[in-house]
Design a protein around this motif. Structure first.
Motif, PDB file in Angstrom:
ATOM      1  N   GLN A 293      49.649  34.853  46.969  1.00  0.00           N
ATOM      2  CA  GLN A 293      50.316  35.555  45.374  1.00  0.00           C
ATOM      3  C   GLN A 293      49.195  35.934  44.618  1.00  0.00           C
ATOM      4  N   VAL A 294      47.964  35.369  45.065  1.00  0.00           N
ATOM      5  CA  VAL A 294      46.711  35.486  44.072  1.00  0.00           C
ATOM      6  C   VAL A 294      45.466  35.955  44.968  1.00  0.00           C
ATOM      7  N   PHE A 295      44.630  36.560  44.592  1.00  0.00           N
ATOM      8  CA  PHE A 295      43.169  37.018  45.292  1.00  0.00           C
ATOM      9  C   PHE A 295      42.289  36.900  44.358  1.00  0.00           C
ATOM     10  N   PHE A 296      41.176  36.193  44.461  1.00  0.00           N
ATOM     11  CA  PHE A 296      40.319  35.730  43.559  1.00  0.00           C
ATOM     12  C   PHE A 296      38.940  36.743  44.268  1.00  0.00           C
ATOM     13  N   CYS A 297      38.722  37.927  43.425  1.00  0.00           N
ATOM     14  CA  CYS A 297      37.636  38.965  43.756  1.00  0.00           C
ATOM     15  C   CYS A 297      36.195  38.788  43.066  1.00  0.00           C
ATOM     16  N   PRO A 298      35.207  38.923  43.790  1.00  0.00           N
ATOM     17  CA  PRO A 298      33.936  38.815  42.857  1.00  0.00           C
ATOM     18  C   PRO A 298      33.984  40.071  41.903  1.00  0.00           C
ATOM     19  N   TYR A 299      33.547  39.921  40.668  1.00  0.00           N
ATOM     20  CA  TYR A 299      33.524  41.047  39.843  1.00  0.00           C
ATOM     21  C   TYR A 299      31.801  41.248  39.187  1.00  0.00           C
ATOM     22  N   VAL A 300      31.382  42.438  39.259  1.00  0.00           N
ATOM     23  CA  VAL A 300      30.009  42.549  38.535  1.00  0.00           C
ATOM     24  C   VAL A 300      30.634  43.872  37.902  1.00  0.00           C
ATOM     25  N   LYS A 301      29.565  43.973  36.548  1.00  0.00           N
ATOM     26  CA  LYS A 301      30.071  45.179  36.056  1.00  0.00           C
ATOM     27  C   LYS A 301      29.631  46.505  36.425  1.00  0.00           C
ATOM     28  N   PRO A 302      30.538  47.480  36.546  1.00  0.00           N
ATOM     29  CA  PRO A 302      30.016  48.397  37.439  1.00  0.00           C
ATOM     30  C   PRO A 302      28.917  49.492  36.602  1.00  0.00           C
ATOM     31  N   ALA A 322      41.923  48.897  44.292  1.00  0.00           N
ATOM     32  CA  ALA A 322      42.426  50.295  44.678  1.00  0.00           C
ATOM     33  C   ALA A 322      43.136  49.938  46.099  1.00  0.00           C
ATOM     34  N   THR A 323      42.814  49.094  46.871  1.00  0.00           N
ATOM     35  CA  THR A 323      43.491  48.818  48.065  1.00  0.00           C
ATOM     36  C   THR A 323      44.688  48.066  47.704  1.00  0.00           C
ATOM     37  N   ALA A 324      44.751  47.218  46.904  1.00  0.00           N
ATOM     38  CA  ALA A 324      45.964  46.335  46.574  1.00  0.00           C
ATOM     39  C   ALA A 324      47.079  47.218  45.916  1.00  0.00           C
ATOM     40  N   LYS A 326      47.609  50.179  46.531  1.00  0.00           N
ATOM     41  CA  LYS A 326      48.166  51.327  47.388  1.00  0.00           C
ATOM     42  C   LYS A 326      49.128  50.593  48.679  1.00  0.00           C
ATOM     43  N   TYR A 327      48.201  49.271  49.009  1.00  0.00           N
ATOM     44  CA  TYR A 327      48.833  48.539  50.305  1.00  0.00           C
ATOM     45  C   TYR A 327      49.546  47.206  49.882  1.00  0.00           C
ATOM     46  N   ALA A 328      49.023  46.435  48.807  1.00  0.00           N
ATOM     47  CA  ALA A 328      49.408  45.320  48.433  1.00  0.00           C
ATOM     48  C   ALA A 328      49.860  45.371  46.797  1.00  0.00           C
ATOM     49  N   PRO A 329      50.944  45.667  46.555  1.00  0.00           N
ATOM     50  CA  PRO A 329      51.315  45.975  45.055  1.00  0.00           C
ATOM     51  C   PRO A 329      51.698  44.738  44.626  1.00  0.00           C
ATOM     52  N   HIS A 330      52.021  43.598  45.169  1.00  0.00           N
ATOM     53  CA  HIS A 330      52.631  42.531  44.614  1.00  0.00           C
ATOM     54  C   HIS A 330      51.578  41.514  44.798  1.00  0.00           C
ATOM     55  N   LEU A 331      50.332  41.660  45.114  1.00  0.00           N
ATOM     56  CA  LEU A 331      49.192  40.679  45.239  1.00  0.00           C
ATOM     57  C   LEU A 331      48.483  40.718  43.901  1.00  0.00           C
ATOM     58  N   LYS A 332      48.161  39.739  43.286  1.00  0.00           N
ATOM     59  CA  LYS A 332      47.408  39.682  42.037  1.00  0.00           C
ATOM     60  C   LYS A 332      45.884  39.646  42.414  1.00  0.00           C
ATOM     61  N   VAL A 333      45.273  40.670  41.875  1.00  0.00           N
ATOM     62  CA  VAL A 333      43.811  40.826  42.197  1.00  0.00           C
ATOM     63  C   VAL A 333      43.173  40.339  41.020  1.00  0.00           C
ATOM     64  N   ILE A 334      42.423  39.266  40.801  1.00  0.00           N
ATOM     65  CA  ILE A 334      41.877  38.390  39.858  1.00  0.00           C
ATOM     66  C   ILE A 334      40.476  38.667  39.928  1.00  0.00           C
ATOM     67  N   PRO A 335      39.477  39.389  38.877  1.00  0.00           N
ATOM     68  CA  PRO A 335      38.215  39.558  38.949  1.00  0.00           C
ATOM     69  C   PRO A 335      37.713  38.220  38.400  1.00  0.00           C
ATOM     70  N   VAL A 336      36.675  37.673  39.161  1.00  0.00           N
ATOM     71  CA  VAL A 336      35.778  36.427  38.527  1.00  0.00           C
ATOM     72  C   VAL A 336      34.442  36.667  38.906  1.00  0.00           C
ATOM     73  N   SER A 337      33.576  36.172  37.809  1.00  0.00           N
ATOM     74  CA  SER A 337      32.125  36.269  38.007  1.00  0.00           C
ATOM     75  C   SER A 337      31.811  34.645  38.322  1.00  0.00           C
ATOM     76  N   SER A 338      32.400  33.956  37.812  1.00  0.00           N
ATOM     77  CA  SER A 338      32.333  32.439  37.924  1.00  0.00           C
ATOM     78  C   SER A 338      33.282  31.555  38.593  1.00  0.00           C
ATOM     79  N   PHE A 339      32.896  30.252  38.999  1.00  0.00           N
ATOM     80  CA  PHE A 339      33.858  29.229  39.341  1.00  0.00           C
ATOM     81  C   PHE A 339      34.764  28.992  38.231  1.00  0.00           C
TER      82      PHE A 339
END
Length: 349
Positions: A293-302, A322-324, A326-339
């Motif tokens: 249901q959730v995907f934690f993804c590393p985040y750095v300022k672009p 972008a991937t989610a 197009k291909y996984a619209p129900h998956l919540k991609v959460i940007p994280v820089s720390s624990f």
């Protein structure tokens, strides 16, 4: 005469058939000097984590996501043409020119470091007894524009820089940062137990930034109370750090969350910061296929500087989002820089 012609036609058919079979075998099985990268599995890490006196979590499953690597063959290029989640990469780009044994050893070094960091972060956040002992610093990666490219390799153990022996990567980073712009360096290190040294200098890694262009990880051991262990099996690499840390902390606190399947990726440092990894697009697919249901993804300022170092000049989060979409619209991609970013999200939802 007719019999002779028939015999020739028969031989032509047989030769053509043999050529077709040989081509088919080549197309299906001939190994190339490339590797196929495709979505792997999203693996529940609960069975890997053991903490004395603490029961496994029953409701929430933390999962690490993997990229599958396999030998490329001619047919692989056809598969990649029709499957957007498959890519063909040069073997040396993936392995750094290492043979299978060396590559696996490097991945094991990274995994051991990730496990130690994860245990430390989980215990420290849970306010449980944890002590770390540093033994040295490993090379994690050598950037393309580094003066030490083709001189140092991943998993080389640094002994000293300019005669200075330090036990933590942060100490080396601080020392190098304060050296002059084009300072010369002599690095002594161990590779496969043998003492070696190389010479080089700071140089422009990206426009406006001078450095030596290597990233490092600490070699350390962890002592905890209660005792903890993580057994990852055949999984290697540093990208499971964040998820292991979340599992350790949650198991220590016996804490459950509203989400049943929580996937993610990212390295973890002992200060809790989360670092980027490779193959995040394929890991999104693996997470989605598992029902996460959730995907934690590393985040750095672009920033302009960051994007110049990124593959295809996109950050992990930009690719994952972008991937989610197009291909996984129900998956919540959460940007994280720390624990803490990941933990705060779980506690608020």
């Amino acid at each position: 005469m007719n019999k002779f012609i028939q015999k020739i036609k028969k031989h032509k058919f047989l030769i053509s058939f043999i050529i077709f079979i040989l081509f088919l075998l080549w197309f299906l099985f001939w190994p190339l000097k490339s590797l196929v990268e495709s979505p792997g599995e999203a693996i529940n890490i609960q069975p890997m984590v053991k903490i004395d006196g603490k029961k496994p979590l029953k409701k929430s499953h933390f999962m690490i996501t993997a990229v599958s690597l396999s030998q490329a063959r001619p047919i692989s290029y056809l598969q990649a043409k029709f499957d957007p989640h498959i890519s063909i990469e040069k073997a040396d780009d993936v392995t750094g020119g290492q043979n299978n044994e060396q590559f696996n050893n490097v991945q094991n070094v990274y995994m051991n470091s990730a496990i130690n960091n994860a245990i430390y972060v989980g215990y420290h956040k849970a306010k449980k007894s944890v002590k770390r002992t540093y033994h040295g610093v490993y090379i994690l990666n050598v950037l393309p524009h580094s003066d030490f490219k083709n001189k140092l390799q991943p998993a080389d153990l640094i002994e000293s820089i300019n005669g200075k022996r330090m036990k933590q990567s942060t100490e080396y980073v601080k020392y190098i940062k304060h050296l002059p712009k084009n300072a010369k360096l002599e690095i002594h290190f161990k590779r496969n137990g043998k003492n070696k040294f190389v010479k080089g200098q700071k140089r422009e890694i990206v426009p406006g930034f001078n450095g030596i262009g290597i990233t490092m990880i600490d070699d350390m051991t962890i002592k905890t109370n209660p005792k903890a262990s993580i057994t990852p099996g055949d999984i290697g690499g540093p990208s499971g750090g964040l998820m292991f840390a979340l599992q350790v902390y949650s198991q220590l606190q016996e804490h459950q969350y509203s989400f049943k399947k929580i996937a993610g990726t990212g390295t973890i440092a002992t200060n809790g910061s989360v670092g980027e990894i490779g193959g995040v697009d394929k890991k999104i697919i693996a997470a989605n296929n598992s029902g996460a249901q959730v995907f934690f993804c590393p985040y750095v300022k672009p920033t302009k500087e960051n994007l110049m170092l990124e593959p295809d000049h996109k950050t992990n989060y930009q690719v994952a989002k972008a991937t989610a979409k197009k291909y996984a619209p129900h998956l919540k991609v959460i940007p994280v820089s720390s624990f803490d970013d990941a933990l705060n999200y779980l506690n608020k939802n």
